[in-house]
Write a protein that holds these residues in place. Structure first.
Motif: not given
Length: 306
Positions: A256-263
């Motif tokens: 979830h963190r990878r998806d939410g903070l990826g940019d």
């Protein structure tokens, strides 16, 4: 005070990963869509919540009615029902699918005869709550209300004389891996926390009626007309090697963190996260032996004068 927004969602329980957009009114986060994640986290944290509930008996040993504000799927409602077998439990949430799951849980655990639900937003003064609460529990939910000071006053108004508000907000960022994990640059979780803080600030600023507030919770409880009774921090310490449930929780949270903070993360950290999430990689959280869960959550108790 540090926020732990890595994977805690509050609607327990818990909610703090603000990388999830949606169309509901809770600060643009789709809590209903996150139901499996919310249950996964709350169930893993249940031993800690049981210790919290046992400690709360010192403040209200025999509450007639307990309100679980921001109840989510009702995992903590179940903990409270077990700890206070003579109490009526009311789960309040703005997402009907979560309340439906909470009712199913109450039936499964055998306390449905003293359990009810109320669909209401926390910033609305808890809607049509029929009776004042002897104990009002709010965990990781208040920071999703734009005007937290007003919401606390609404909570206080819903308490019976002598009633207690148990507010769990803040603590320390959770940790699941050593500082140096042998791949990528050391300190990955600390860098993710820094990015998460910026995401949290944007989430707060975008809430309806958002008001900046110094997070001095004892002072805010006093401003709401309550006596600050106590502050205590509770620890969840699940050392390595983790159970399958614990590994699944860590993997879900990182995803979830990878998806939410990826940019907002640099390419090297993204590559490290991808390896950590690869179930075939020996360095990933599904296989490596050093994955753990260490979390600290802070509880503030406010008591309404008689």
């Amino acid at each position: 005070m540090a926020h732990d927004h890595d994977h805690q969602h509050g609607r327990e329980g818990g909610r703090r990963d603000h990388g999830h957009e949606h169309g509901h009114t809770h600060g643009h986060i789709d809590f209903a869509g996150m139901l499996p994640v919310l249950e996964q986290e709350a169930e893993l944290y249940s031993p800690m919540y049981a210790r919290v509930a046992a400690w709360l008996r010192e403040w209200r040993p025999d509450p007639g009615m307990i309100v679980d504000a921001g109840s989510g799927p009702g995992v903590i409602s179940g903990v409270l029902a077990e700890t206070f077998p003579g109490s009526r439990i009311v789960a309040v949430d703005g997402a009907k699918p979560l309340l439906d799951r909470a009712r199913e849980r109450a039936e499964r655990l055998g306390f449905a005869d003293r359990f009810s639900t109320l669909e209401a937003e926390l910033g609305s003064g808890l809607g049509d709550l029929e009776y004042p609460a002897d104990l009002l529990w709010a965990s990781g939910s208040l920071h999703h209300v734009g005007d937290q000071r007003a919401a606390l006053k609404g909570f206080a108004d819903r308490l019976a004389p002598g009633g207690a508000l148990a507010l769990m907000e803040g603590g320390l960022p959770s940790r699941h891996l050593p500082r140096d994990i042998g791949i990528g640059r050391p300190g990955l979780q600390a860098r993710m926390d820094a990015v998460q803080e910026e995401s949290f600030a944007r989430m707060r600023a975008g809430l309806p009626g958002a008001a900046e507030e110094t997070e001095d919770w004892p002072a805010l409880l006093t401003a709401a007309g309550l006596r600050h009774g106590a502050t205590r921090t509770f620890l969840l310490d699940l050392p390595a090697p983790l159970s399958g449930q614990g590994r699944a929780f860590v993997a879900t949270g990182l995803a979830h963190r990878r998806d939410g903070l990826g940019d907002s993360l640099d390419p090297e950290d993204l590559a490290t996260l991808d390896r950590l999430l690869d179930p075939r990689d020996e360095a990933g959280v599904h296989r490596r032996p050093d994955v753990f869960v260490l979390a600290a959550r802070t509880l503030y108790v406010g008591v309404k004068p008689r």
